[in-house]
Design an enzyme around this catalytic site. Sequence first.
Site, PDB file in Angstrom:
ATOM      1  N   SER A 189       0.827  -1.203   0.000  1.00 28.88           N
ATOM      2  CA  SER A 189       0.000   0.000   0.000  1.00 28.88           C
ATOM      3  C   SER A 189       0.860   1.252   0.000  1.00 28.88           C
ATOM      4  CB  SER A 189      -0.917   0.002   1.234  1.00 28.88           C
ATOM      5  OG  SER A 189      -1.607   1.220   1.333  1.00 28.88           O
ATOM      6  N   ASP A 190       0.446   2.253  -0.790  1.00 32.34           N
ATOM      7  CA  ASP A 190       1.099   3.553  -0.762  1.00 32.34           C
ATOM      8  C   ASP A 190       0.856   4.192   0.604  1.00 32.34           C
ATOM      9  OD1 ASP A 190       2.285   5.985  -1.691  1.00 32.34           O
ATOM     10  OD2 ASP A 190       0.270   6.778  -1.998  1.00 32.34           O
ATOM     11  N   LYS A 191       1.807   5.021   1.060  1.00 32.90           N
ATOM     12  CA  LYS A 191       1.642   5.665   2.368  1.00 32.90           C
ATOM     13  C   LYS A 191       0.853   6.967   2.248  1.00 32.90           C
ATOM     14  CE  LYS A 191       4.788   8.260   4.300  1.00 32.90           C
ATOM     15  NZ  LYS A 191       4.044   9.508   4.636  1.00 32.90           N
TER      16      LYS A 191
END
Length: 511
Positions: free
Chosen positions: A317-319
């Site tokens: 997942s992207d932050k």
Amino acid sequence: MAKIDEFKGKTIEETLKELGTSLERGLSTKEAQRRLKQFGLNEIPEKEEPLWHRILRRFWGPIPWMIETAAILSAIVKHWEDFVIILVLLFVNAGVDLWQEHKALSALKVLKEKLAKKALVLRDGKWQLIEAKYLVPGDIIKLKIGDIIPADVKLDHGGDYILVDQSALTGESLPVTKKPGDIAYANSIVKKGEIVAIVVATGLDTYFGKTVQLVAKAEKEERSHFQEMVIKVGNFLIVLTLILISIMILVEINRGKPIIDLVQFSLVLTVAAIPVALPAVLTVTMAVGALYLAKRQVIVSRLASIEELAGVDVLCSDKTGTLTMNKMTVSIPFTVNGFTSEDLMFYAALASKEENNDPIEIPIFEWLKKHNLYEKVKRCKQEKFIPFDPVRKRTEALVKCEGEEIYVTKGAPQVILELSNKAEFDEKVVVKKVEEFAENGFRTLGVAFKKPNEEKFHFVGLIPLYDPPRPDSKEAVEEAKKYGVEVKMVTGDNIAIARYIARILDIGEKI
């Protein structure tokens, strides 16, 4: 022409010479047209699949072939009821899949409308507004606050610096400062400032374009696990059917059965063995799942991706903006000399301009509104304001509150400390606190004030700022773990910030 990375090390003069352009006149219309033919439009080319091809694709492949074969065999043996039912199942399967894809494509088209559309460019010595897709390397453009940068550019003059939000490209929580001579990337957003820039790359040659190419490379047509499973089931049934038919024919021939009867019986057995309803049932089931996801604002472009997601064991997942809010928030403030958090935020707001919508200053005003101190700030009047710049690394304002004038300043803690009277506080304690905030990846502001007749500022304290996790992020990570999915965080942000967010969300501290 040099690649984008090579332009980073070139001076403005070398860049202008390389691109054959001029800051005074820009490119001529004729030269711009020539370069447009050479480099192509400044857009990411998209091959839109024709409707007829999207429809026919639903009837091509191992599973459709099995169903179509079953329909043909039913017609040969004149089982018209079976023939009609099989065709209905075939068209239902194709129709539901096509309808879901059409909805997803329509939603994606709306999202793409957010891309840069217009650009202010210098052509033939005149500034003119053109569609961004007609920009070419060597064009001179003007960037201002709120603009989406239409191409990769090298910044030149017209301002000391600009603040650029490139979080969508790099994952950085805060806008970055770009000065003349720096490279700014396409599809990042100008948050503050105004500057003239030289276009050095367009379309697929931009940093954004190369990212798109990498994604396209990773998305080459492949069979999903779902498709492979259905094909395996179909192949197994076909092989089993052929074996049974072979055995049956051998046995019945020995018994003297007529060949015509054997052929007809073989066709009936083949039709019965082909799982004609399987694709339709699976497609409808996944379409129901896609409708459920759509209510949660999730776009499903391929129905098979639902099954694919259900089979993952590692979720990357992207932050910034996914696990976090992509919005700076005030953590627990630190004060000295008996000052309160309210005093600290009050003085910080006086050294800010709310109308500038600076991402660093927005959380300060939000904190004041939350603690019912906003009106107190509004009762004061800014007589003079000096904005932040990368050299001074602080803002400063002359403010009049209740008839009394004071100077307030906020900015990099080290700069504010040097301007303050160090006899009033323990500098080592403050420096240690700054280091502690830095270890957690916080962006820290120092705040101080003084009266007009005073030489040194009075240090008030430190404001730690960070991009907090979304309220539901931890719950989502815990739920994923419960189902055996390991969550990995992907970010281009500061490693200390990444470690801090990972610790809060219980993702792990191995970064």
